[in-house]
Design a protein around this motif. Structure first.
Motif, mmCIF file in Angstrom:
data_model
loop_
_atom_site.group_PDB
_atom_site.id
_atom_site.type_symbol
_atom_site.label_atom_id
_atom_site.label_comp_id
_atom_site.label_asym_id
_atom_site.label_seq_id
_atom_site.Cartn_x
_atom_site.Cartn_y
_atom_site.Cartn_z
ATOM 1 N N GLU A 100 0.745 -1.322 -0.177
ATOM 2 C CA GLU A 100 0.034 0.017 -0.157
ATOM 3 C C GLU A 100 0.819 1.172 -0.093
ATOM 4 O O GLU A 100 2.053 1.234 0.560
ATOM 5 C CB GLU A 100 -0.686 0.238 1.306
ATOM 6 C CG GLU A 100 -2.073 -1.073 1.641
ATOM 7 C CD GLU A 100 -1.386 -2.104 2.500
ATOM 8 O OE1 GLU A 100 -2.072 -2.767 2.993
ATOM 9 O OE2 GLU A 100 -0.250 -2.200 2.652
ATOM 10 N N SER A 101 0.361 2.234 -0.344
ATOM 11 C CA SER A 101 0.871 3.532 -0.313
ATOM 12 C C SER A 101 -0.253 4.511 -0.318
ATOM 13 O O SER A 101 -1.192 4.377 -0.929
ATOM 14 C CB SER A 101 1.956 3.643 -1.612
ATOM 15 O OG SER A 101 1.413 3.633 -2.885
ATOM 16 N N THR A 122 -1.359 1.419 5.843
ATOM 17 C CA THR A 122 -0.766 2.714 5.554
ATOM 18 C C THR A 122 -1.570 3.416 6.430
ATOM 19 O O THR A 122 -2.919 3.331 6.506
ATOM 20 C CB THR A 122 -0.808 3.081 4.247
ATOM 21 O OG1 THR A 122 -0.170 4.532 4.009
ATOM 22 C CG2 THR A 122 -2.019 3.177 3.575
#
Length: 117
Positions: free
Chosen positions: A6-7, A111
């Motif tokens: 994830e980002s 995240t």
């Protein structure tokens, strides 16, 4: 299983927008449903949104009309677009994938999304 990264998390003011992304490794992305969960401090993890292989979506009541989940198979990526963010959206957001939205078996590392007033 696939590996998920994830980002896009961060700090945003209430009312603002944020787009997370979840990139999947491997070659089975197109054969898996995807979803996003979140877990606020001291709370249980909850399903925020999911999208099936065919593109059918489902949302938690708390985010309907504000969050949109989409997938780009060519990029092997799932995106939740989050708008009109509220303080209560603050949580760690996790990407998940699996054969169906009821059977997620791969998870990202999470995240952090923090909404400030």
């Amino acid at each position: 299983q696939v590996q998920l990264v994830e980002s896009g998390g961060g700090l945003v003011q209430a009312g603002g927008s944020l787009r997370l992304s979840c990139a999947a490794s491997g070659n089975i992305f197109v054969n898996n449903a995807a979803g996003w969960y979140r877990q606020a401090s001291g709370e249980q993890r909850e399903l925020v949104a999911s999208i099936t292989i065919g593109g059918n979506t489902n949302y938690a009541e708390s985010v309907k009309g504000r969050f949109t989940i989409s997938r780009v198979n060519a990029e092997k990526t799932v995106y939740p677009q989050m708008t009109n963010l509220k303080l209560e959206d603050t949580a760690v957001y996790y990407c998940a994938m699996g054969p169906t939205p009821r059977n997620f078996d791969s998870w990202g590392q999470g995240t952090q999304v923090t909404v400030s007033s």
